[in-house]
Design a protein around this motif. Structure first.
Motif, PDB file in Angstrom:
ATOM      1  N   GLY A   1       0.842  -1.191   0.000  1.00 17.48           N
ATOM      2  CA  GLY A   1       0.000   0.000   0.000  1.00 17.48           C
ATOM      3  C   GLY A   1       0.870   1.229   0.000  1.00 17.48           C
ATOM      4  N   MET A   2       0.393   2.302   0.638  1.00 21.72           N
ATOM      5  CA  MET A   2       1.140   3.560   0.577  1.00 21.72           C
ATOM      6  C   MET A   2       0.718   4.488   1.705  1.00 21.72           C
ATOM      7  N   GLY A   3       1.708   5.132   2.296  1.00 17.08           N
ATOM      8  CA  GLY A   3       1.453   6.215   3.224  1.00 17.08           C
ATOM      9  C   GLY A   3       1.757   7.536   2.558  1.00 17.08           C
ATOM     10  N   GLY A   4       1.224   8.602   3.121  1.00 19.70           N
ATOM     11  CA  GLY A   4       1.491   9.934   2.593  1.00 19.70           C
ATOM     12  C   GLY A   4       2.127  10.801   3.660  1.00 19.70           C
ATOM     13  N   ILE A   5       2.949  11.764   3.243  1.00 20.74           N
ATOM     14  CA  ILE A   5       3.473  12.686   4.235  1.00 20.74           C
ATOM     15  C   ILE A   5       2.280  13.354   4.918  1.00 20.74           C
ATOM     16  N   GLY A   6       2.383  13.520   6.202  1.00 21.58           N
ATOM     17  CA  GLY A   6       1.271  14.100   6.953  1.00 21.58           C
ATOM     18  C   GLY A   6       0.536  13.113   7.821  1.00 21.58           C
ATOM     19  N   GLY A   7       0.622  11.798   7.492  1.00 22.95           N
ATOM     20  CA  GLY A   7       0.052  10.807   8.388  1.00 22.95           C
ATOM     21  C   GLY A   7      -1.046   9.928   7.844  1.00 22.95           C
ATOM     22  N   SER A   8      -1.624  10.248   6.677  1.00 24.90           N
ATOM     23  CA  SER A   8      -2.626   9.355   6.095  1.00 24.90           C
ATOM     24  C   SER A   8      -1.937   8.106   5.543  1.00 24.90           C
TER      25      SER A   8
ATOM     26  N   ASP B   1       3.036   8.232  13.750  1.00 22.19           N
ATOM     27  CA  ASP B   1       2.907   7.526  15.023  1.00 22.19           C
ATOM     28  C   ASP B   1       1.448   7.200  15.354  1.00 22.19           C
ATOM     29  N   ARG B   2       0.519   8.018  14.864  1.00 22.49           N
ATOM     30  CA  ARG B   2      -0.897   7.728  15.102  1.00 22.49           C
ATOM     31  C   ARG B   2      -1.291   6.407  14.457  1.00 22.49           C
ATOM     32  N   VAL B   3      -0.870   6.223  13.219  1.00 22.23           N
ATOM     33  CA  VAL B   3      -1.158   4.971  12.515  1.00 22.23           C
ATOM     34  C   VAL B   3      -0.460   3.805  13.202  1.00 22.23           C
ATOM     35  N   ASP B   4       0.791   4.013  13.619  1.00 25.26           N
ATOM     36  CA  ASP B   4       1.518   2.935  14.295  1.00 25.26           C
ATOM     37  C   ASP B   4       0.757   2.430  15.518  1.00 25.26           C
ATOM     38  N   GLU B   5       0.197   3.342  16.293  1.00 24.39           N
ATOM     39  CA  GLU B   5      -0.528   2.946  17.500  1.00 24.39           C
ATOM     40  C   GLU B   5      -1.850   2.258  17.168  1.00 24.39           C
TER      41      GLU B   5
END
Length: 372
Positions: free
Chosen positions: A329-336, A359-363
């Protein structure tokens, strides 16, 4: 929401209660069905705090600012796999050959890269070659002409460098040259419509009114994301300028333009649905858009080595990042972020307006894995 995933819900609401999140959506499919679909917070950066309960109760007088299930938000590079799928659909239909040179479909294109090399970030064109003003983000023809006339920064296929901004124009112009439609229209008619996905490039006025305003998690975020001045990363991210400037990002110019590498506007629900369809081999709710063979080719590792823009090792598929646990998949700068995890059987999407770290996604993922 399935009771099994209560820990994920609690983690999501804790992010808002702690002030680490101001507005977001979270969607998860597990074992082929949706199990989490949450929204909370505000879609306007200037709106009052919607409360520690996760934002489900709009503050009096601010109902229009509450994050709703149909709120769209700019998810940056989460859109790269989406634009790639538009071109891959043409590959699946036999209209594009992955190993043909780009110039076979785009006459006058100087760089001797193949379609496959464009899709896996090894084409050698990670930055727009001509310095342009911020308004140029809306000038598709100009930026594509710049890319067509450019010399590659390395021999195509020899090494990767995430094509941070250029990816969407390279892939999207191939779609336009072969099909005749802009990539935004192609996405709407061929993928988003049939699979009922609330996402798009180049929004009209009505959809722009549904957008959340981006905001900074801290004022240093735009500079920190750019990296060292003069670096390849800085050149790739900062021309045309404005891609991290809130006055540009929250403007009708940005939302109405097609900048497919970085300006997909989407809901988390749509992104999780999209990956659910891919995880199921290209069929969603009985509608087949891709063959299983195409999905398998698109999600296998095509490049494994250093990435000159990210300045770290990377695994690239045809449009996605691949992780050692087998997820893609893919993450974007900013956290999405959005991806599928075939081994664990889930798809995950987080769409946020607060530009900060991952870090929000990691948690949230840690909480999800504890439920599995």
């Amino acid at each position: 929401m399935h009771a099994r995933f209560a820990a994920v819900r609690d983690c999501f609401h804790d992010l808002l209660a702690a002030g680490r999140e101001t507005g977001a959506g979270l969607a998860i499919w597990y074992d082929g069905r949706p199990v989490i679909d949450l929204v909370a917070g505000c879609r306007s950066a200037s709106a009052p705090d919607p409360g520690a309960a996760g934002g489900s109760r709009p503050v009096a007088g601010t109902a229009s600012a509450a994050w709703r299930p149909d709120t769209l938000v700019n998810v940056y590079s989460v859109g790269k796999p989406v634009v790639a799928l538009c071109l891959l659909m043409l590959v699946d239909r036999g209209r594009v050959d992955l190993d043909a040179p780009v110039a076979a479909y785009w006459p006058g294109f100087r760089t001797p890269a193949t379609v496959r090399q464009v899709l896996n970030h090894t084409a050698g064109l990670p930055a727009f070659p001509v310095i342009r003003p911020a308004e140029a983000v809306a000038d598709w023809a100009l930026l594509c002409a710049d890319l067509a006339a450019a010399d590659p920064e390395w021999e195509p296929g020899s090494v990767a460098g995430e094509h941070a901004w250029t990816y969407g124009h390279l892939v999207g112009e191939l779609v336009r040259r072969v099909d005749g439609r802009s990539v935004g229209r192609f996405l709407a008619e061929e993928i988003a419509g049939p699979w009922r996905l609330d996402l798009g490039f180049g929004l009209g006025a009505a959809d722009q009114r549904r957008c959340a305003d981006l905001s900074y998690g801290d004022p240093d975020w735009p500079v920190r994301m750019l990296g060292e001045p003069g670096s390849l990363r800085a050149r790739a991210l900062d021309n045309p300028p404005g891609g991290r400037d809130l006055t540009v990002l929250n403007s009708p110019l940005w939302r109405g333009a097609e900048i497919p590498a970085v300006n997909l506007h989407a809901t988390a629900s749509a992104l999780a649905r999209l990956y659910a369809g891919l995880l199921a081999g290209g069929t969603l709710d009985g509608v087949r858009l891709f063959s299983p063979d195409l999905v398998a080719e698109a999600t296998r590792v095509q490049y494994d080595g250093p990435d000159l823009v990210l300045d770290r090792p990377a695994h690239w598929t045809l449009g996605m990042g691949w992780e050692p646990d087998g997820s893609w998949g893919m993450g974007g700068i900013g956290g999405s972020s959005a991806w599928a995890d075939p081994g664990r059987g889930y798809t995950f999407a987080y769409a946020t307006a607060r530009l900060a770290e991952h870090d929000r996604v990691d948690e949230l993922v840690e909480a999800l894995h504890s439920c599995l």
